[in-house]
Design a protein around this motif. Structure first.
Motif, PDB file in Angstrom:
ATOM      1  N   GLY A  80      18.016  96.690 106.149  1.00 58.32           N
ATOM      2  CA  GLY A  80      17.578  95.308 106.064  1.00 58.32           C
ATOM      3  C   GLY A  80      18.667  94.279 106.266  1.00 58.32           C
ATOM      4  O   GLY A  80      18.384  93.073 106.367  1.00 58.32           O
ATOM      5  N   GLN A  81      19.925  94.732 106.343  1.00 61.66           N
ATOM      6  CA  GLN A  81      21.018  93.786 106.566  1.00 61.66           C
ATOM      7  C   GLN A  81      21.007  93.281 108.004  1.00 61.66           C
ATOM      8  O   GLN A  81      20.732  94.034 108.936  1.00 61.66           O
ATOM      9  CB  GLN A  81      22.361  94.461 106.295  1.00 61.66           C
ATOM     10  CG  GLN A  81      22.616  94.824 104.856  1.00 61.66           C
ATOM     11  CD  GLN A  81      24.041  95.328 104.664  1.00 61.66           C
ATOM     12  OE1 GLN A  81      25.008  94.684 105.068  1.00 61.66           O
ATOM     13  NE2 GLN A  81      24.167  96.491 104.051  1.00 61.66           N
ATOM     14  N   GLN A  82      21.329  92.009 108.152  1.00 58.64           N
ATOM     15  CA  GLN A  82      21.497  91.429 109.478  1.00 58.64           C
ATOM     16  C   GLN A  82      22.988  91.284 109.767  1.00 58.64           C
ATOM     17  O   GLN A  82      23.758  90.852 108.904  1.00 58.64           O
ATOM     18  CB  GLN A  82      20.798  90.071 109.575  1.00 58.64           C
ATOM     19  CG  GLN A  82      19.284  90.165 109.497  1.00 58.64           C
ATOM     20  CD  GLN A  82      18.597  88.844 109.792  1.00 58.64           C
ATOM     21  OE1 GLN A  82      19.179  87.934 110.399  1.00 58.64           O
ATOM     22  NE2 GLN A  82      17.334  88.740 109.381  1.00 58.64           N
ATOM     23  N   GLN A  83      23.376  91.685 110.965  1.00 58.70           N
ATOM     24  CA  GLN A  83      24.781  91.631 111.369  1.00 58.70           C
ATOM     25  C   GLN A  83      24.896  90.899 112.700  1.00 58.70           C
ATOM     26  O   GLN A  83      23.969  90.933 113.525  1.00 58.70           O
ATOM     27  CB  GLN A  83      25.367  93.041 111.507  1.00 58.70           C
ATOM     28  CG  GLN A  83      25.331  93.872 110.246  1.00 58.70           C
ATOM     29  CD  GLN A  83      26.281  93.371 109.178  1.00 58.70           C
ATOM     30  OE1 GLN A  83      27.211  92.597 109.465  1.00 58.70           O
ATOM     31  NE2 GLN A  83      26.051  93.793 107.934  1.00 58.70           N
ATOM     32  N   THR A  84      26.036  90.256 112.884  1.00 54.96           N
ATOM     33  CA  THR A  84      26.316  89.576 114.143  1.00 54.96           C
ATOM     34  C   THR A  84      27.268  90.424 114.976  1.00 54.96           C
ATOM     35  O   THR A  84      28.336  90.823 114.495  1.00 54.96           O
ATOM     36  CB  THR A  84      26.941  88.194 113.898  1.00 54.96           C
ATOM     37  OG1 THR A  84      26.014  87.381 113.186  1.00 54.96           O
ATOM     38  CG2 THR A  84      27.286  87.513 115.217  1.00 54.96           C
ATOM     39  N   LEU A  85      26.868  90.712 116.199  1.00 55.41           N
ATOM     40  CA  LEU A  85      27.740  91.405 117.144  1.00 55.41           C
ATOM     41  C   LEU A  85      28.473  90.352 117.952  1.00 55.41           C
ATOM     42  O   LEU A  85      27.875  89.628 118.748  1.00 55.41           O
ATOM     43  CB  LEU A  85      26.922  92.319 118.060  1.00 55.41           C
ATOM     44  CG  LEU A  85      26.033  93.372 117.381  1.00 55.41           C
ATOM     45  CD1 LEU A  85      25.359  94.250 118.438  1.00 55.41           C
ATOM     46  CD2 LEU A  85      26.821  94.219 116.398  1.00 55.41           C
ATOM     47  N   ALA A 102      25.179  88.370 119.398  1.00 51.85           N
ATOM     48  CA  ALA A 102      23.789  88.769 119.157  1.00 51.85           C
ATOM     49  C   ALA A 102      23.618  89.100 117.684  1.00 51.85           C
ATOM     50  O   ALA A 102      24.547  89.588 117.030  1.00 51.85           O
ATOM     51  CB  ALA A 102      23.426  89.987 120.014  1.00 51.85           C
ATOM     52  N   THR A 103      22.423  88.820 117.164  1.00 50.67           N
ATOM     53  CA  THR A 103      22.088  89.144 115.781  1.00 50.67           C
ATOM     54  C   THR A 103      21.169  90.360 115.767  1.00 50.67           C
ATOM     55  O   THR A 103      20.174  90.402 116.492  1.00 50.67           O
ATOM     56  CB  THR A 103      21.392  87.962 115.094  1.00 50.67           C
ATOM     57  OG1 THR A 103      22.242  86.813 115.151  1.00 50.67           O
ATOM     58  CG2 THR A 103      21.091  88.290 113.636  1.00 50.67           C
ATOM     59  N   VAL A 104      21.527  91.326 114.939  1.00 52.36           N
ATOM     60  CA  VAL A 104      20.734  92.556 114.846  1.00 52.36           C
ATOM     61  C   VAL A 104      20.392  92.824 113.394  1.00 52.36           C
ATOM     62  O   VAL A 104      21.051  92.314 112.474  1.00 52.36           O
ATOM     63  CB  VAL A 104      21.492  93.764 115.439  1.00 52.36           C
ATOM     64  CG1 VAL A 104      21.860  93.522 116.890  1.00 52.36           C
ATOM     65  CG2 VAL A 104      22.746  94.086 114.620  1.00 52.36           C
ATOM     66  N   ILE A 105      19.368  93.622 113.175  1.00 49.22           N
ATOM     67  CA  ILE A 105      18.987  94.049 111.832  1.00 49.22           C
ATOM     68  C   ILE A 105      19.099  95.554 111.753  1.00 49.22           C
ATOM     69  O   ILE A 105      18.692  96.276 112.671  1.00 49.22           O
ATOM     70  CB  ILE A 105      17.560  93.566 111.468  1.00 49.22           C
ATOM     71  CG1 ILE A 105      17.235  93.913 110.009  1.00 49.22           C
ATOM     72  CG2 ILE A 105      16.515  94.161 112.411  1.00 49.22           C
ATOM     73  CD1 ILE A 105      15.958  93.286 109.512  1.00 49.22           C
ATOM     74  N   LEU A 106      19.682  96.041 110.641  1.00 52.15           N
ATOM     75  CA  LEU A 106      19.884  97.466 110.430  1.00 52.15           C
ATOM     76  C   LEU A 106      18.752  98.036 109.580  1.00 52.15           C
ATOM     77  O   LEU A 106      17.936  97.295 109.030  1.00 52.15           O
ATOM     78  CB  LEU A 106      21.229  97.723 109.752  1.00 52.15           C
ATOM     79  CG  LEU A 106      22.465  97.153 110.448  1.00 52.15           C
ATOM     80  CD1 LEU A 106      23.718  97.457 109.642  1.00 52.15           C
ATOM     81  CD2 LEU A 106      22.596  97.711 111.855  1.00 52.15           C
ATOM     82  N   ALA A 107      18.739  99.338 109.426  1.00 54.19           N
ATOM     83  CA  ALA A 107      17.664 100.005 108.697  1.00 54.19           C
ATOM     84  C   ALA A 107      17.630  99.625 107.226  1.00 54.19           C
ATOM     85  O   ALA A 107      16.586  99.701 106.584  1.00 54.19           O
ATOM     86  CB  ALA A 107      17.803 101.521 108.842  1.00 54.19           C
ATOM     87  N   GLU A 153       7.660  95.484 109.921  1.00 53.85           N
ATOM     88  CA  GLU A 153       7.394  96.412 111.018  1.00 53.85           C
ATOM     89  C   GLU A 153       8.693  96.987 111.583  1.00 53.85           C
ATOM     90  O   GLU A 153       8.795  98.183 111.888  1.00 53.85           O
ATOM     91  CB  GLU A 153       6.612  95.705 112.128  1.00 53.85           C
ATOM     92  CG  GLU A 153       5.167  95.387 111.779  1.00 53.85           C
ATOM     93  CD  GLU A 153       4.478  94.587 112.874  1.00 53.85           C
ATOM     94  OE1 GLU A 153       3.339  94.934 113.225  1.00 53.85           O
ATOM     95  OE2 GLU A 153       5.101  93.624 113.383  1.00 53.85           O
ATOM     96  N   ILE A 154       9.695  96.114 111.698  1.00 53.88           N
ATOM     97  CA  ILE A 154      10.993  96.572 112.226  1.00 53.88           C
ATOM     98  C   ILE A 154      11.622  97.587 111.278  1.00 53.88           C
ATOM     99  O   ILE A 154      12.099  98.651 111.705  1.00 53.88           O
ATOM    100  CB  ILE A 154      11.940  95.379 112.442  1.00 53.88           C
ATOM    101  CG1 ILE A 154      11.407  94.459 113.546  1.00 53.88           C
ATOM    102  CG2 ILE A 154      13.349  95.866 112.790  1.00 53.88           C
ATOM    103  CD1 ILE A 154      12.183  93.171 113.702  1.00 53.88           C
ATOM    104  N   LEU A 155      11.627  97.266 109.980  1.00 57.01           N
ATOM    105  CA  LEU A 155      12.251  98.166 109.013  1.00 57.01           C
ATOM    106  C   LEU A 155      11.504  99.491 108.923  1.00 57.01           C
ATOM    107  O   LEU A 155      12.121 100.553 108.750  1.00 57.01           O
ATOM    108  CB  LEU A 155      12.310  97.491 107.643  1.00 57.01           C
ATOM    109  CG  LEU A 155      13.228  96.268 107.548  1.00 57.01           C
ATOM    110  CD1 LEU A 155      13.211  95.696 106.136  1.00 57.01           C
ATOM    111  CD2 LEU A 155      14.656  96.626 107.955  1.00 57.01           C
TER     112      LEU A 155
END
Length: 851
Positions: A374-379, A367-372, A340-342
């Motif tokens: 599908g990669q997850q990145q840590t801010l 914070a952990t985020v997900i990009l379009a 749903e997020i993607l």
């Protein structure tokens, strides 16, 4: 034998009837058949392409995308794929294929399915150039006759080459070269076998078989093409199996843009359309080369964008784009699934280097985020700690201590990669423009008209007339030098309070900051941007004379208010107009015309337009004591241009013109020298008399050849910086598109320490950093300029307090430049009486502008 005779008679009759039918059909349609000899000189409609000076593609304009190729430039497998699919007996038939037509007739008779065509490649070419797609017998008859005629006029290879460049292949791609780019982002020689088969399968129905719209349909059609290639022994069984197993991966690609300069490209488009009209401009395959160089343009774009990010971060975080779900206790809304997020992120449009992301989890200081993708990145905390709350343009909230003070799971945010790590970001609300040009020719070197052309096509560099603030002062001071003032003249830096009886108001222009030094030299007043001194100089010269002087720099009189606020920058100019004005100081007094199109070639590579710039040429005037012949002037200008251009053999235009002199070389030199003090200041810091100019940040470039001027308007609605040497001039502007909105002020952010700048937004703080970072790149290969002192200029030692001659050789004195004959005639006397000034000059309007 009687039956055999009957059969022969019937065959003869049938042959005669066939010949008669063909002749009758030809006689019926011959007057409607076009002259196929036009194909011998056909010009395919190809889009206009715009390039940088170093050959990088910056844009393409035209309804039809086409990349014309010769048959030799096409891979053999690509040609074989089309032959196997569209016309396997192409090199054998005379333009129409009797066997193919009989086969198609049998299919129609047996299945009543007319989907199987019998048109050869030559017939398709005839239809594409001369006929419509209507399914009528008369059209088919015309198609056959035209095909025969084409075969008589063109060779088989010429027909095939024309067909492969003309065929429509969907998504406005015409020809195989464009299709390879549109569907796969490749040139034809980079295509794999399965990609070749996809393109070769498109002519049947490009709108439904293309891989962007329907990968499944494209796959099925691809496999049919591969099967025919296998049958024709064009590929091996192994190649066939590998290709049919390959996944269909395609998306719509634009032109292979290698230089990001959309504002420049749009300027070029408008100018070319004005020159040639839309039909010719968009379809004649024009190749337009500009004056822009990719490295410099890239530096301008990056500098402008980063400066807007920095401004935005000083003023706080305006919050997430949206909150998709809430993480509060007891909330009934569940967190979204990854799919749903993607899916949600895929519907969001990215802008420049800003990426959409959704917060998945928040820890103490990250914070952990997900990009379009599908990669997850840590801010990390470094990526978040700037984001105190935005309250308004004047106020920000407290510095955050935890990541939860900024973000919560479910927030839709924007992030960008700053070169080291991903960080929280947001779309800037402030606007900006940056322009740079060659002061010798007017050739624009870089131009950026806003944060993003995709966000706003309004070109602030050329279309936004904004009040220029104190960047007007060098022009006012230049007028003063023309009317008896010198850089050592003493003017009273004291508050002005003048009652205008006619208006019934008092005009009180103020310095910013509100510091008044009393008697001050003109050089120091300009470097410190003293407002009241500028007003007094305008009064000394007169408004009419000042406006007449400013017109010499190319400024329109309608943009120059006829009152004393002119001295403080109430004039409204575009950044490009202001840049051209400063170029007069940079090149020694010549008014050059900014231009961006250098030359234009037609589709055949023939030069059809070469810009002839008006060149600042001091030597052309000095080398002759009597009127020059036109030939001599052009020879000197050509030699000057050869020294300026990297490739004079290719680019040197015939008939170069000399730019008009609008300012004396001596006046331009004196202003340049005074503006160097804006960068380096003066006095003696060890003796407590040192002072900084408003452009002191430029010292970090470690160049003594740069002159510069900051500018800020009332309430910080517009901020400017203009800086130059003899080889490059640039202007940066920052403000809001809403001219009534102030850039405000930023308070201290304890999380950022020395990494931030706080206080009122102004030219030195807000606009100069963009110019500075741009010039670090633009000037790195430009040697430090050491211009000669022009004739007619003298240098004498003066007393820094009085501006008179000095016999001292210490911190109280310094050398100053003068127009010969204007040097002070008296020596400074210790203990001389204080200066006396008369301020009884009229005022006309209540308006405060400051630097």
């Amino acid at each position: 034998m009687s039956w055999l005779k009957k059969i022969l008679v019937l065959c003869l009759i049938g042959l005669l009837l066939a010949i008669f039918s063909i002749a009758a059909a030809y006689w019926y349609v011959k007057d409607d058949l076009p002259d196929v000899r036009l194909l011998q000189d056909v010009r395919l409609q190809t889009p206009m392409r715009v390039f940088t000076a170093d050959g990088e593609l910056m844009s393409q304009f035209g309804e039809q995308r086409r990349i014309p190729l010769t048959l030799e430039q096409m891979p053999p497998q690509l040609i074989q794929a089309f032959l196997a699919t569209e016309d396997s007996r192409f090199y054998e038939h005379p333009g129409f294929d009797v066997i193919g037509m009989m086969r198609a007739a049998l299919v129609v008779a047996s299945t009543r399915d007319a989907s199987q065509g019998a048109s050869t490649i030559t017939q398709q070419l005839a239809r594409n150039f001369f006929l419509t797609r209507e399914k009528k017998i008369i059209r088919k008859i015309k198609e056959i006759f035209l095909a025969v005629k084409i075969e008589q006029v063109l060779s088989k290879d010429e027909i095939l080459e024309l067909y492969l460049n003309k065929i429509e292949l969907g998504h406005r791609a015409f020809g195989v070269g464009a299709a390879a780019q549109v569907y796969f982002g490749k040139s034809v020689d980079e295509l794999s076998l399965d990609e070749i088969a996809i393109i070769a399968g498109l002519p049947q129905a490009p709108s439904v078989l293309n891989p962007v719209r329907s990968p499944a349909n494209a796959r099925n059609r691809r496999n049919i093409v591969l099967g025919r290639m296998l049958t024709m022994n064009y590929i091996s069984e192994q190649e066939y199996q590998a290709a049919v197993q390959a996944p269909v991966t395609s998306r719509r690609h634009g032109a292979q843009i290698t230089a990001s300069a959309p504002y420049i490209a749009e300027m070029v488009r408008q100018q070319v359309v004005d020159m040639y009209g839309e039909d010719f401009a968009y379809s004649a395959g024009l190749q337009v080369y500009t004056t822009i160089h990719k490295p410099i343009q890239d530096a301008a774009r990056r500098s402008l964008q980063q400066n807007l990010y920095d401004y935005d971060e000083r003023h706080g975080y305006r919050g997430p784009e949206a909150e998709l779900w809430s993480a509060e206790a007891g909330d009934s809304d569940p967190a979204w699934s990854t799919d749903e997020i993607l899916s949600y992120l895929a519907s969001q449009q990215s802008l420049e280097d800003l990426h959409h992301a959704v917060v998945l989890a928040v820890e103490e200081q990250d914070a952990t985020v997900i990009l379009a993708d599908g990669q997850q990145q840590t801010l990390s905390w470094d990526a978040l700690k700037w984001a105190r709350r935005f309250i308004n343009d004047q106020r920000q909230g407290h510095a955050p201590k935890l990541a939860a003070d900024i973000l919560q799971p479910g927030m839709h945010i924007r992030v960008r990669h700053n070169g080291d790590y991903w960080q929280l970001s947001q779309l800037p609300e402030a606007s900006s423009a940056l322009v740079s040009l060659d002061p010798a020719t007017g050739a624009i070197q870089a131009l950026v008209g806003g944060f993003s052309f995709a966000q706003s096509q309004f070109n602030r560099a050329t279309q936004a007339k904004r009040q220029v603030g104190s960047t007007i002062k060098p022009f006012i001071y230049s007028a003063a030098l023309e009317h008896g003032y010198t850089l050592a003249s003493i003017v009273n830096d004291a508050p002005i309070h003048h009652w205008d009886q006619g208006a019934g108001i008092a005009w009180r222009p103020r310095n910013s900051p509100a510091v008044y030094d009393g008697p001050i030299r003109v050089r120091e007043a300009l470097a410190k941007s003293k407002n009241v001194v500028s007003v007094r100089l305008l009064r000394g010269v007169g408004i009419d004379a000042s406006i007449q002087h400013l017109r010499n720099f190319g400024f329109a009189e309608t943009d120059l208010p006829r009152n004393e606020t002119l001295s403080l920058g109430s004039a409204s100019l575009t950044p490009l107009e202001l840049t051209a004005g400063y170029a007069v100081f940079a090149n020694g007094g010549f008014l050059v015309d900014p231009y961006v199109i250098d030359r234009i070639y037609n589709e055949q590579g023939e030069l059809i337009y070469q810009h002839q710039p008006k060149v600042a040429c001091k030597e052309c005037q000095e080398n002759s004591t009597e009127p020059q012949s036109e030939l001599d002037a052009e020879a000197q200008l050509a030699q000057l241009f050869a020294n300026l251009e990297p490739n004079p053999t290719e680019k040197q235009p015939a008939g170069l013109k000399q730019a008009p002199r609008v300012l004396s070389e001596q006046n331009a030199f004196l202003i340049r020298e005074a503006l160097k003090s804006s960068v380096w200041g003066g006095g003696n810091w060890n003796r407590g008399t040192g002072w900084n100019g408003t452009a002191w940040r430029v010292q970090s470039l470690q160049r003594r050849d740069i002159s510069g001027k900051t500018g800020t308007t009332n309430d910080s609605k517009d901020t400017w910086f203009a800086g130059f040497n003899s080889q490059l001039v640039g202007v940066a502007w920052v403000g809001f598109d809403d001219a009534n909105r102030s850039l405000g002020r930023a308070t201290w952010n304890a999380n950022l320490g020395r990494d931030q700048s706080s206080g009122v937004e102004a030219g030195a703080r807000t606009a100069l950093p963009a110019w500075l970072e741009f010039m670090r790149v633009a000037m790195q290969d430009i040697p430090v300029d050491q211009p000669e002192t022009p004739s007619g200029i003298s240098s004498v030692r003066i007393d820094l307090e009085s501006g008179l001659l000095s016999r001292a050789n210490d911190h109280t004195s310094s050398f100053e430049f003068f127009l010969r004959g204007t040097e002070p005639s008296q020596y400074a006397q210790p203990g001389a009486p204080a200066f006396s000034f008369d301020d009884d000059e009229p005022a006309t309007e209540l308006l405060e502008l400051f630097d």
